[in-house]
Write a protein that holds these residues in place. Structure first.
Motif, PDB file in Angstrom:
ATOM      1  N   ILE A 149       0.679  -1.255  -0.028  1.00  0.00           N
ATOM      2  CA  ILE A 149       0.039   0.126  -0.055  1.00  0.00           C
ATOM      3  C   ILE A 149       0.735   1.096  -0.036  1.00  0.00           C
ATOM      4  N   VAL A 150       1.858   1.290   0.718  1.00  0.00           N
ATOM      5  CA  VAL A 150       2.495   2.583   0.725  1.00  0.00           C
ATOM      6  C   VAL A 150       3.369   2.867  -0.292  1.00  0.00           C
ATOM      7  N   HIS A 151       3.892   1.877  -1.090  1.00  0.00           N
ATOM      8  CA  HIS A 151       4.730   1.966  -2.441  1.00  0.00           C
ATOM      9  C   HIS A 151       3.820   2.350  -3.632  1.00  0.00           C
ATOM     10  N   ARG A 152       2.689   1.503  -3.545  1.00  0.00           N
ATOM     11  CA  ARG A 152       1.785   1.474  -4.992  1.00  0.00           C
ATOM     12  C   ARG A 152       0.106   1.630  -4.314  1.00  0.00           C
ATOM     13  N   PRO A 153      -0.087   2.969  -3.701  1.00  0.00           N
ATOM     14  CA  PRO A 153      -1.266   2.964  -3.099  1.00  0.00           C
ATOM     15  C   PRO A 153      -2.452   2.941  -4.051  1.00  0.00           C
ATOM     16  N   PRO A 154      -3.607   2.164  -4.094  1.00  0.00           N
ATOM     17  CA  PRO A 154      -4.743   1.912  -5.135  1.00  0.00           C
ATOM     18  C   PRO A 154      -5.303   3.504  -5.289  1.00  0.00           C
ATOM     19  N   PRO A 155      -6.043   3.506  -6.387  1.00  0.00           N
ATOM     20  CA  PRO A 155      -6.781   4.762  -6.479  1.00  0.00           C
ATOM     21  C   PRO A 155      -7.829   4.896  -5.610  1.00  0.00           C
ATOM     22  N   GLY A 156      -8.108   6.209  -5.067  1.00  0.00           N
ATOM     23  CA  GLY A 156      -8.824   6.692  -4.041  1.00  0.00           C
ATOM     24  C   GLY A 156      -8.421   6.855  -2.702  1.00  0.00           C
ATOM     25  N   SER A 157      -7.028   6.310  -2.374  1.00  0.00           N
ATOM     26  CA  SER A 157      -6.359   6.530  -1.413  1.00  0.00           C
ATOM     27  C   SER A 157      -6.407   7.713  -0.729  1.00  0.00           C
ATOM     28  N   ASP A 158      -6.091   7.888   0.586  1.00  0.00           N
ATOM     29  CA  ASP A 158      -6.247   9.260   1.222  1.00  0.00           C
ATOM     30  C   ASP A 158      -4.785   9.770   1.046  1.00  0.00           C
ATOM     31  N   VAL A 159      -4.512  10.427  -0.107  1.00  0.00           N
ATOM     32  CA  VAL A 159      -3.045  11.001  -0.236  1.00  0.00           C
ATOM     33  C   VAL A 159      -2.584  11.768   1.043  1.00  0.00           C
ATOM     34  N   ASN A 160      -3.198  12.835   1.725  1.00  0.00           N
ATOM     35  CA  ASN A 160      -2.844  13.170   2.917  1.00  0.00           C
ATOM     36  C   ASN A 160      -2.398  12.507   4.045  1.00  0.00           C
ATOM     37  N   ALA A 161      -3.234  11.390   4.439  1.00  0.00           N
ATOM     38  CA  ALA A 161      -2.976  10.440   5.247  1.00  0.00           C
ATOM     39  C   ALA A 161      -1.606   9.651   4.895  1.00  0.00           C
ATOM     40  N   LEU A 162      -1.487   9.377   3.852  1.00  0.00           N
ATOM     41  CA  LEU A 162      -0.064   8.862   3.426  1.00  0.00           C
ATOM     42  C   LEU A 162       0.984   9.617   3.534  1.00  0.00           C
ATOM     43  N   ILE A 163       0.858  10.890   2.951  1.00  0.00           N
ATOM     44  CA  ILE A 163       2.140  11.834   3.166  1.00  0.00           C
ATOM     45  C   ILE A 163       2.656  12.139   4.729  1.00  0.00           C
TER      46      ILE A 163
END
Length: 703
Positions: free
Chosen positions: A210-224
């Motif tokens: 997930i962290v390397h290739r997040p699927p579409p619709g992932s919460d970008v802010n939460a990832l960053i």
């Protein structure tokens, strides 16, 4: 050269990057500068931001400042020569038009943008003259049979920290290969499902995908921001590994022996009765903790934390008296000459009337003095030695070191503290260690970086001390401050004026200490003003500081060399210039130089406008509280653990993914899971430590 066929049989934890396609010896060396040596390292080198190229945007919906993918038809393209030569391409998708602008381009690119061609672009939308534009977007010319969605990415696009010769495309290809291998054989998950089931977090393999290739619709802010469950799973594992490393170090330390300190109490009693003050309840409580530790036969490893002025030094002196009475030596190490000098003055005043020699050892001693001191220490003629880093030089040997006291411990590198500890180590015998800090340790750090230490807190100031009143003033009110300084001196008080530079610098907005001295001498001609800074010779500094302490100086202009160690009870006003440039803990340490007597003391924080939001928050915190623990928590959240306590030097406390200010809510779970792993899943413990800490760093925590 690694044989890729042989490497394919290795576990991902140890498989070298040379096993990946496109990685030769030269590339492997460049990757090593990023800490990437194995496939596991590739997987734990996480993206720091993402772009969403998984969905199309209509030109009519675009707004400046956003990034977007568009599909549109070329309406017109032309090479324009105005201020500089540029290729301008106008696109339209039926909802609106946008201009592409290229300053660097080839003739082949010019021919690609023929009228009617369909182009997919990704870039930042900007406001241009007459319409929106993208400058140097990434683009591809679509085939005539391509659908709008056929060229879209199926995951968010990651961006990694890179180095010279290692580009984003390289790291994406390497992680693609590593993730493909992860599909065929999982990286070993050392956290059993029985431990993590209630957390709601994904397993290790899923988290890495997930962290390397997040699927579409992932919460970008939460990832960053590291708040996505996938990041949290990795942070949890890393925190557990560090906790386990410290727990094992503590177990290892307890397996060794230390001198048993059970004195008759005559020397400590004489020292205590000679003091012109009574110890507070908190000091007595902490001293009892220390005596219990040193009487157990196991090496003491105790951190004593107490706010500025709480009386840590006298507690250390009473502990030293116990050790000396039992026939062992004591070493006290401070990070700076001026702090070491202050300890030397105090210890000499306390111990020499009792017949105990106190030695002084710093790098500034003359060769003959140094040789004589080293010889006396080696022969056991000096029971107490106070000094700086000179204490752990190779030629310094102790006859029988029973206690090592380390002040302001976070100012030392780990190797330095380890070297001092090893001075007294012989076979299975180690000296006791007493570590002191006036920088309060936030709970989050106490549960991680110091989890192997016993911690005592002196949470009570000596009677009669009053909280320091703090105000923040714009530098435009400098004249008012100077007037206030003059009035304070006329009332018989002494004043510190702290500058952040020694000499004038055009690149920094800070008043140089030398210029400030000259200016204030003109504005306050009747008063005695002196200067002290870190480039002065030790004797010069000592002369000035002694004159200030003896009230022969009214106003002391100083750089931050006075941050620690100076005790002048009559000094009750401090001015700190360019306070916006200093961290919270440093401001708190400086402020602690006043308020050491019974008079009401004040601290003025002079700042240069405009203030950043971060600087304004720091100054507001200083005005609102004198509580060092509150300040330490705020400092941790603003600056991070590495900056606050120098933990980047320690190896063990350096985190790759976890952030204490962000992940502190995991710490209670971390403690419980570490305990359960040690009891029920011992086979996972060493694997976790190897993965996150490495074999070469494990010894660091022993200091």
């Amino acid at each position: 050269m690694v044989n890729r066929t042989e490497a394919a049989d290795e576990p991902l934890e140890s498989m070298p990057v040379l096993a990946l396609k496109g990685v030769g010896e030269a590339m492997a060396e460049k990757l090593a500068t990023l800490g990437i040596r194995t496939l596991q390292d590739v997987l734990f080198h996480l993206p720091f931001r993402y772009q969403d190229r998984t969905r199309l945007s209509k030109i009519g919906t675009l707004t400046p400042g956003t990034e977007a993918v568009i599909n549109a038809e070329v309406m017109i393209s032309d090479v324009v020569i105005r201020q500089r030569r540029s290729l301008m391409v106008r696109l339209n998708d039926g909802t609106g038009a946008i201009m592409l602008r290229f300053f660097h381009f080839s003739q082949k690119q010019v021919s690609q943008f023929e009228r009617g061609a369909r182009v997919q672009c990704f870039g930042e939308v900007r406001r241009g003259p007459g319409m929106l534009e993208m400058v140097h977007p990434e683009y591809r010319v679509l085939r005539s049979d391509a659908t709008d969605e056929s060229a879209l990415d199926n995951t968010l696009t990651p961006f990694y920290h890179v180095t010279e010769g290692v580009q984003q495309a390289t790291l994406r290809k390497l992680t693609d290969q590593a993730l493909a291998l992860l599909e065929r054989r999982d990286l070993r998950d050392y956290l059993p499902l029985a431990l993590t089931a209630d957390t709601g977090l994904p397993d290790l393999t899923s988290a890495l995908r997930i962290v390397h290739r997040p699927p579409p619709g992932s919460d970008v802010n939460a990832l960053i921001e590291g708040l996505h469950p996938a990041h949290r799973r990795l942070a949890l594992e890393e925190l557990i590994a560090h906790r386990l490393g410290l727990r094992l170090l503590r177990v290892d330390a307890q397996a060794k022996q230390a001198p048993i300190i059970r004195p008759a109490g005559q020397l400590p009693g004489s020292l205590r009765s000679s003091l012109p003050f009574r110890l507070t309840y908190a000091q007595d409580r902490v001293l009892l903790d220390i005596l219990n530790d040193m009487g157990s036969g196991e090496p003491m490893l105790r951190l004593v934390q107490g706010d500025v002025g709480s009386g840590k030094t006298v507690v250390a002196a009473l502990a030293a008296a116990q050790v000396v009475e039992c026939g062992h030596q004591v070493a006290m190490m401070a990070p700076t000459e001026i702090l070491a000098e202050q300890h030397m003055i105090n210890f000499s005043a306390w111990f020499e009337p009792l017949g105990i020699d106190v030695a002084w050892l710093t790098g500034k001693l003359r060769a003959a003095q140094r040789r004589a001191t080293i010889e006396a220490v080696a022969m056991g003629q000096k029971q107490i030695v106070v000094g700086t880093h000179a204490l752990f030089q190779k030629d310094v040997e102790f006859l029988d070191l029973g206690l090592a006291i380390i002040d302001e411990q976070h100012r030392f590198g780990v190797h330095q503290r380890m070297a001092l500890r090893n001075k007294g180590a012989r076979e299975d015998m180690q000296p006791h260690q007493l570590i002191m800090t006036a920088t309060p340790i936030p709970r989050t750090l106490a549960m991680t970086a110091y989890a192997d230490l016993e911690v005592s807190v002196i949470d009570e100031l000596p009677p009669g001390r009053k909280p320091v009143t703090t105000v923040a003033l714009d530098n435009v009110r400098r004249a008012d401050v100077v007037e206030r300084v003059g009035a304070a001196i006329d009332e018989g008080r002494q004043v510190y004026w702290v500058c952040t530079l020694i000499e004038e610098s055009e690149s920094l907005q800070a008043e140089a200490a030398e210029d400030t001295q000259e200016t204030l001498q003109q504005l306050l001609p009747r008063h005695r003003i002196a200067l002290v800074h870190g480039r002065m010779k030790p004797r010069e500094k000592e002369t000035v500081m002694n004159a200030f302490k003896e009230r022969q100086i009214d106003l002391l202009i100083a750089t931050t060399v006075i941050e620690v160690g100076v005790d002048v009870p009559n000094a009750s006003l401090m001015i700190i210039e360019n306070a916006e440039r200093l961290g919270l803990s440093q401001l708190h340490q400086l402020r602690g130089r006043v308020g050491r007597g019974s008079a009401q003391s004040s601290c003025v924080l002079l700042y240069q406008s405009p203030l950043s939001n971060n600087a304004r928050e720091r100054l507001d915190i200083m005005r609102e509280t004198n509580d060092g623990f509150v300040i330490a928590e705020k400092d941790l959240s603003l600056r991070g653990a590495g900056e606050v306590l120098g933990t980047r030097q320690t190896g063990l406390a350096e985190f790759r993914i976890a952030q204490l200010g962000r992940d502190d809510d995991l710490l209670d779970d971390v403690s419980l899971m570490a305990d359960r792993l040690l009891v029920s899943y011992a086979e996972s413990v060493q694997g976790l430590i190897r993965r996150w800490i490495g074999e070469e760093k494990k010894d660091y925590g022993g200091v």
